[in-house]
Design a protein around this motif. Sequence first.
Motif, PDB file in Angstrom:
ATOM      1  N   ILE A   1       0.814  -1.217   0.000  1.00 40.30           N
ATOM      2  CA  ILE A   1       0.000   0.000   0.000  1.00 40.30           C
ATOM      3  C   ILE A   1       0.849   1.268   0.000  1.00 40.30           C
ATOM      4  N   SER A   2       1.879   1.325   0.812  1.00 38.08           N
ATOM      5  CA  SER A   2       2.659   2.567   0.858  1.00 38.08           C
ATOM      6  C   SER A   2       3.341   2.849  -0.482  1.00 38.08           C
ATOM      7  N   LEU A   3       3.774   1.814  -1.171  1.00 37.36           N
ATOM      8  CA  LEU A   3       4.363   2.008  -2.502  1.00 37.36           C
ATOM      9  C   LEU A   3       3.282   2.419  -3.508  1.00 37.36           C
ATOM     10  N   GLN A   4       2.087   1.866  -3.372  1.00 42.20           N
ATOM     11  CA  GLN A   4       0.985   2.276  -4.238  1.00 42.20           C
ATOM     12  C   GLN A   4       0.678   3.757  -4.051  1.00 42.20           C
ATOM     13  N   VAL A   5       0.658   4.198  -2.792  1.00 42.27           N
ATOM     14  CA  VAL A   5       0.406   5.606  -2.495  1.00 42.27           C
ATOM     15  C   VAL A   5       1.480   6.479  -3.133  1.00 42.27           C
ATOM     16  N   GLU A   6       2.740   6.083  -2.969  1.00 38.78           N
ATOM     17  CA  GLU A   6       3.843   6.854  -3.549  1.00 38.78           C
ATOM     18  C   GLU A   6       3.715   6.945  -5.073  1.00 38.78           C
ATOM     19  N   CYS A   7       3.404   5.828  -5.718  1.00 34.40           N
ATOM     20  CA  CYS A   7       3.293   5.813  -7.181  1.00 34.40           C
ATOM     21  C   CYS A   7       2.155   6.703  -7.661  1.00 34.40           C
ATOM     22  N   LEU A   8       1.006   6.587  -7.017  1.00 35.27           N
ATOM     23  CA  LEU A   8      -0.139   7.408  -7.427  1.00 35.27           C
ATOM     24  C   LEU A   8       0.129   8.882  -7.179  1.00 35.27           C
ATOM     25  N   TRP A   9       0.772   9.180  -6.077  1.00 37.12           N
ATOM     26  CA  TRP A   9       1.097  10.571  -5.749  1.00 37.12           C
ATOM     27  C   TRP A   9       2.075  11.143  -6.762  1.00 37.12           C
ATOM     28  N   ARG A  10       3.126  10.387  -7.070  1.00 41.02           N
ATOM     29  CA  ARG A  10       4.152  10.866  -8.010  1.00 41.02           C
ATOM     30  C   ARG A  10       3.624  11.017  -9.435  1.00 41.02           C
ATOM     31  N   SER A  11       2.666  10.162  -9.796  1.00 45.94           N
ATOM     32  CA  SER A  11       2.135  10.237 -11.161  1.00 45.94           C
ATOM     33  C   SER A  11       0.896  11.129 -11.260  1.00 45.94           C
ATOM     34  N   GLY A  12       0.492  11.714 -10.134  1.00 49.43           N
ATOM     35  CA  GLY A  12      -0.612  12.668 -10.143  1.00 49.43           C
ATOM     36  C   GLY A  12      -1.988  12.046 -10.324  1.00 49.43           C
ATOM     37  N   GLU A  13      -2.126  10.805  -9.959  1.00 49.71           N
ATOM     38  CA  GLU A  13      -3.416  10.127 -10.088  1.00 49.71           C
ATOM     39  C   GLU A  13      -4.219  10.310  -8.800  1.00 49.71           C
ATOM     40  N   TRP A  14      -4.683  11.526  -8.604  1.00 47.55           N
ATOM     41  CA  TRP A  14      -5.335  11.898  -7.344  1.00 47.55           C
ATOM     42  C   TRP A  14      -6.651  11.167  -7.133  1.00 47.55           C
ATOM     43  N   ALA A  15      -7.433  10.994  -8.181  1.00 50.31           N
ATOM     44  CA  ALA A  15      -8.731  10.324  -8.034  1.00 50.31           C
ATOM     45  C   ALA A  15      -8.542   8.876  -7.575  1.00 50.31           C
ATOM     46  N   ALA A  16      -7.602   8.181  -8.203  1.00 45.83           N
ATOM     47  CA  ALA A  16      -7.339   6.790  -7.819  1.00 45.83           C
ATOM     48  C   ALA A  16      -6.818   6.717  -6.393  1.00 45.83           C
ATOM     49  N   LEU A  17      -5.990   7.661  -6.032  1.00 46.23           N
ATOM     50  CA  LEU A  17      -5.453   7.703  -4.677  1.00 46.23           C
ATOM     51  C   LEU A  17      -6.576   7.884  -3.666  1.00 46.23           C
ATOM     52  N   LYS A  18      -7.458   8.825  -3.944  1.00 46.05           N
ATOM     53  CA  LYS A  18      -8.558   9.135  -3.022  1.00 46.05           C
ATOM     54  C   LYS A  18      -9.568   7.996  -2.936  1.00 46.05           C
ATOM     55  N   GLU A  19      -9.910   7.414  -4.062  1.00 46.28           N
ATOM     56  CA  GLU A  19     -10.994   6.430  -4.110  1.00 46.28           C
ATOM     57  C   GLU A  19     -10.590   5.032  -3.669  1.00 46.28           C
ATOM     58  N   THR A  20      -9.388   4.616  -3.964  1.00 50.12           N
ATOM     59  CA  THR A  20      -9.036   3.216  -3.708  1.00 50.12           C
ATOM     60  C   THR A  20      -8.025   3.011  -2.597  1.00 50.12           C
ATOM     61  N   ILE A  21      -6.998   3.814  -2.582  1.00 51.35           N
ATOM     62  CA  ILE A  21      -5.895   3.546  -1.666  1.00 51.35           C
ATOM     63  C   ILE A  21      -6.114   4.146  -0.289  1.00 51.35           C
ATOM     64  N   LEU A  22      -6.501   5.398  -0.210  1.00 50.97           N
ATOM     65  CA  LEU A  22      -6.635   6.041   1.090  1.00 50.97           C
ATOM     66  C   LEU A  22      -7.622   5.332   2.020  1.00 50.97           C
ATOM     67  N   PRO A  23      -8.779   4.884   1.546  1.00 48.31           N
ATOM     68  CA  PRO A  23      -9.663   4.136   2.447  1.00 48.31           C
ATOM     69  C   PRO A  23      -9.018   2.860   2.990  1.00 48.31           C
ATOM     70  N   ARG A  24      -8.270   2.155   2.146  1.00 47.19           N
ATOM     71  CA  ARG A  24      -7.573   0.940   2.600  1.00 47.19           C
ATOM     72  C   ARG A  24      -6.489   1.275   3.602  1.00 47.19           C
ATOM     73  N   ALA A  25      -5.748   2.349   3.351  1.00 46.69           N
ATOM     74  CA  ALA A  25      -4.685   2.757   4.271  1.00 46.69           C
ATOM     75  C   ALA A  25      -5.273   3.162   5.618  1.00 46.69           C
ATOM     76  N   GLN A  26      -6.384   3.879   5.610  1.00 51.82           N
ATOM     77  CA  GLN A  26      -7.023   4.282   6.857  1.00 51.82           C
ATOM     78  C   GLN A  26      -7.510   3.067   7.629  1.00 51.82           C
ATOM     79  N   LEU A  27      -8.066   2.093   6.937  1.00 53.17           N
ATOM     80  CA  LEU A  27      -8.534   0.872   7.578  1.00 53.17           C
ATOM     81  C   LEU A  27      -7.376   0.132   8.224  1.00 53.17           C
ATOM     82  N   GLN A  28      -6.264   0.039   7.537  1.00 50.03           N
ATOM     83  CA  GLN A  28      -5.089  -0.628   8.099  1.00 50.03           C
ATOM     84  C   GLN A  28      -4.566   0.113   9.325  1.00 50.03           C
TER      85      GLN A  28
END
Length: 106
Positions: A72-99
């Motif tokens: 997950i942390s690498l996914q967050v870094e990749c999405l952040w670096r590539s500017g994929e904000w929608a994907a970051l907000k919709e898929t990764i952040l909820p999973r990270a918060q749950l963890q």
Amino acid sequence: AAMALMQHGLWPQAQEIFYKAIQKKSNPAAAGVGPQVGREEMCLWEERWLEATRQMNQWDVLSEFAKGVDHISLQVECLWRSGEWAALKETILPRAQLQMEESERL
């Protein structure tokens, strides 16, 4: 050899050598071929491959790897670096918060 290439900034060549080494030792048919490689060394190769891939800004490659191993942390870094904000907000952040909530309960 790959470590020396990294020291000289030859990231593509180092990345390729690490990738081939990881693939060779990950292949069950090659398990008994060549010198035995411990878990620590395989982890080192993977870390160095990740570093080389980061240095070359190959965020799409890293993103696919991160998804494949559920990092997950690498996914967050990749999405952040590539500017994929929608994907970051919709898929990764909820999973990270749950963890984070689960780890706080432990």
